[in-house]
Design a protein around this motif. Structure first.
Motif, PDB file in Angstrom:
ATOM      1  N   ARG A 177      -3.578  -5.203  -2.174  1.00 51.94           N
ATOM      2  CA  ARG A 177      -3.504  -4.134  -3.182  1.00 51.94           C
ATOM      3  C   ARG A 177      -4.945  -3.784  -3.345  1.00 51.94           C
ATOM      4  O   ARG A 177      -5.495  -2.472  -3.433  1.00 51.94           O
ATOM      5  N   LEU A 178      -5.961  -4.758  -3.574  1.00 51.26           N
ATOM      6  CA  LEU A 178      -7.328  -4.657  -3.730  1.00 51.26           C
ATOM      7  C   LEU A 178      -8.047  -4.039  -2.405  1.00 51.26           C
ATOM      8  O   LEU A 178      -8.641  -2.942  -2.297  1.00 51.26           O
ATOM      9  N   ASP A 179      -7.449  -4.365  -1.337  1.00 51.26           N
ATOM     10  CA  ASP A 179      -7.841  -3.470   0.044  1.00 51.26           C
ATOM     11  C   ASP A 179      -7.340  -2.309  -0.059  1.00 51.26           C
ATOM     12  O   ASP A 179      -8.194  -1.407   0.458  1.00 51.26           O
ATOM     13  N   GLN A 180      -6.211  -1.967  -0.380  1.00 49.48           N
ATOM     14  CA  GLN A 180      -5.690  -0.628  -0.307  1.00 49.48           C
ATOM     15  C   GLN A 180      -6.582   0.441  -1.380  1.00 49.48           C
ATOM     16  O   GLN A 180      -7.043   1.540  -1.087  1.00 49.48           O
ATOM     17  N   LEU A 181      -7.112  -0.248  -2.759  1.00 43.66           N
ATOM     18  CA  LEU A 181      -7.832   0.369  -3.436  1.00 43.66           C
ATOM     19  C   LEU A 181      -9.193   0.656  -3.076  1.00 43.66           C
ATOM     20  O   LEU A 181      -9.711   1.728  -2.929  1.00 43.66           O
TER      21      LEU A 181
END
Length: 93
Positions: free
Chosen positions: A31-35
């Motif tokens: 999810r951090l990669d997505q952000l």
């Protein structure tokens, strides 16, 4: 099942279980990669867009921006365009 047999069964289950990080980390971005991808776009991203992409609540997205993504070396900036606040990321110098 006796107490010792039960604990032996639990130990065997733990030993054969595959760590989640080894399989899921390679299959899809976190999810951090997505952000990070969202705010790296030229147009940046709004809080609502980031919430929809991650399934997180607004306060969780803001916390990730202020904490984890800054620790990754990103410099987060925001600007208000047409009444919407958009967040952008630049590499910290």
């Amino acid at each position: 099942m006796t107490k010792t047999a039960n604990s032996a069964a639990k130990s065997a289950t733990r030993a054969t279980a595959t760590p989640a990080s080894s399989t899921s980390a390679m299959s899809k971005p976190t999810r951090l990669d997505q952000l990070q991808e969202l705010i790296a776009r030229e147009s940046g991203a709004t809080i609502d867009e980031m919430c929809q992409a991650t399934g997180w609540q607004q306060h969780s997205v803001r916390g990730a921006l202020a904490g984890a993504l800054k620790k990754r070396g990103l410099q987060i900036r925001s600007e208000k365009i047409d009444g919407l606040r958009r967040y952008h990321a630049d590499t910290a110098e």
